[in-house]
Write an enzyme that holds these catalytic residues in place. Structure first.
Site, PDB file in Angstrom:
ATOM      1  N   ASP A  76      18.084  30.802  33.335  1.00 47.10           N
ATOM      2  CA  ASP A  76      16.646  30.419  32.595  1.00 47.10           C
ATOM      3  C   ASP A  76      16.143  32.010  32.581  1.00 47.10           C
ATOM      4  OD1 ASP A  76      15.908  27.572  32.512  1.00 47.10           O
ATOM      5  OD2 ASP A  76      16.746  27.763  34.815  1.00 47.10           O
ATOM      6  N   GLY A  91      13.458  18.545  37.273  1.00 50.19           N
ATOM      7  CA  GLY A  91      13.629  17.482  38.330  1.00 50.19           C
ATOM      8  C   GLY A  91      14.715  16.494  38.145  1.00 50.19           C
ATOM      9  N   HIS A  99      23.592  27.546  34.081  1.00 46.23           N
ATOM     10  CA  HIS A  99      22.209  27.394  33.299  1.00 46.23           C
ATOM     11  C   HIS A  99      21.351  28.627  33.806  1.00 46.23           C
ATOM     12  CE1 HIS A  99      19.115  25.401  31.081  1.00 46.23           C
ATOM     13  NE2 HIS A  99      18.179  25.855  32.040  1.00 46.23           N
ATOM     14  N   MET A 148      12.829  33.987  31.110  1.00 42.39           N
ATOM     15  CA  MET A 148      11.313  33.949  30.995  1.00 42.39           C
ATOM     16  C   MET A 148      10.460  35.025  30.710  1.00 42.39           C
ATOM     17  SD  MET A 148      10.521  31.259  34.137  1.00 42.39           S
ATOM     18  CE  MET A 148      11.745  30.017  34.744  1.00 42.39           C
ATOM     19  N   SER A 184      21.104  25.011  37.682  1.00 42.46           N
ATOM     20  CA  SER A 184      20.521  26.258  36.997  1.00 42.46           C
ATOM     21  C   SER A 184      20.159  27.221  38.256  1.00 42.46           C
ATOM     22  CB  SER A 184      19.091  25.707  36.812  1.00 42.46           C
ATOM     23  OG  SER A 184      18.161  26.583  36.731  1.00 42.46           O
ATOM     24  N   ASP A 218      16.251  18.900  31.442  1.00 43.90           N
ATOM     25  CA  ASP A 218      16.054  20.043  32.381  1.00 43.90           C
ATOM     26  C   ASP A 218      14.769  19.991  33.127  1.00 43.90           C
ATOM     27  OD1 ASP A 218      16.011  22.485  33.471  1.00 43.90           O
ATOM     28  OD2 ASP A 218      15.980  23.665  31.719  1.00 43.90           O
TER      29      ASP A 218
HETATM   30  C1  DX5 Z   1      12.314  25.278  34.426  1.00 36.83           C
HETATM   31  C2  DX5 Z   1      13.727  25.550  34.146  1.00 36.83           C
HETATM   32  C3  DX5 Z   1      14.801  24.998  34.871  1.00 36.83           C
HETATM   33  C4  DX5 Z   1      14.690  24.841  36.307  1.00 36.83           C
HETATM   34  C5  DX5 Z   1      15.008  23.473  36.892  1.00 36.83           C
HETATM   35  O1  DX5 Z   1      11.364  25.875  33.486  1.00 36.83           O
HETATM   36  O2  DX5 Z   1      13.878  25.506  32.761  1.00 36.83           O
HETATM   37  O3  DX5 Z   1      16.094  24.904  34.448  1.00 36.83           O
HETATM   38  O4  DX5 Z   1      15.313  25.583  37.056  1.00 36.83           O
HETATM   39  O5  DX5 Z   1      14.818  23.244  38.043  1.00 36.83           O
HETATM   40  P1  DX5 Z   1      15.048  21.817  38.835  1.00 36.83           P
HETATM   41  O6  DX5 Z   1      16.134  21.355  38.831  1.00 36.83           O
HETATM   42  O7  DX5 Z   1      14.701  22.360  40.316  1.00 36.83           O
HETATM   43  O8  DX5 Z   1      13.724  21.247  38.288  1.00 36.83           O
HETATM   44 ZN    ZN Z   2      16.118  25.657  32.178  1.00 38.74          ZN
END
Ligand code: DX5
Ligand code: ZN
Length: 216
Positions: A34, A176, A32, A36, A7, A174
């Site tokens: 993201d 943690g 990936h 928002m 990501s 997706d």
């Molecule tokens: C959170 C995103 C994830 C995020 C995950 O809303 O959808 O893709 O980047 O980040 P990590 O892997 O650090 O939890």
């Molecule tokens: Zn994501």
């Protein structure tokens, strides 16, 4: 076979292109991205301009995760920008079948995502039309959050239904995901691993991608 989708939300934005190149060269299967809207989740991130820039630079699959209220309006912006795979949320406001119809018509791989509070069964009516289901293992909106282990039974339930119907639908996780939690996800039935902060904090990203690829 496990697929890996780092990501970019977890990378150093000042070096985004170089960091993306590093994971592409490290053998990642997807990038990936993201998205928002400040409404579906209380944060903002990237737009279609980034996706078209990445499209010009890389041949890899651009895995666009829409955390937006109105995917019917937003998805075409990212399809036009060059996304290969579009994930949108079942909790969004758009008519799900209409968005799936649009993605099918465009020949784009479609995925539905479920937030932690949404049960596995919510995706069952759409399963036959999906390339992938994304099970969120944190509340969407921010990177670097703690993995929610109580999402593992949800992954198991969706995998069991996919197998029962003889489908080849992928399950992505997706939030943690790291060296401790990824094996649990794979054991539960996930086969596409998103990892942001875990991958990008490493100096040797290839080693981590290799390790994730090797899970079974
Ligand atoms: C959170 C995103 C994830 C995020 C995950 O809303 O959808 O893709 O980047 O980040 P990590 O892997 O650090 O939890
Ligand atoms: Zn994501």
């Amino acid at each position: 076979m496990i697929l890996v989708s780092p990501s970019l939300l977890g990378c150093d934005y000042g070096k985004l292109s170089a960091e993306a190149a590093d994971v592409v060269n490290g053998g990642t299967d997807m990038l990936h991205i993201d998205i928002m809207d400040g409404h579906f989740v209380p944060n903002l991130s990237f737009g279609p301009g980034l996706v078209s820039t990445l499209r010009k630079q890389f041949n890899t699959v651009l895995d666009v995760h829409l955390m937006v209220t109105d995917p019917k309006f937003i998805a075409p912006l990212f399809v036009d920008a060059g996304a290969n795979l579009i994930t949108f949320h079942i909790e969004a406001d758009s008519d799900i079948s209409e968005v799936l119809d649009y993605l099918e018509e465009k020949g784009i791989k479609a995925a539905l995502s479920v937030k932690p509070g949404t049960p596995a069964e919510a995706v069952f009516p759409y399963l036959d039309r999906l390339y992938m289901v994304l099970v969120m293992t944190v509340e969407p909106g921010f990177g670097g959050q703690k993995f929610m282990p109580d999402m593992l039974p949800k992954i198991e339930k969706i995998r069991a239904e996919i197998n029962r119907r003889g489908l080849d639908t992928h399950i992505q996780v997706d939030g943690g995901v790291d060296d401790k939690t990824a094996p649990l996800c794979v054991k539960a039935g996930a086969d596409v691993l998103v990892a942001g902060s875990y991958v990008f904090k490493q100096t040797d990203r290839k080693a981590v991608i290799d390790m994730l690829h090797g899970l079974q």
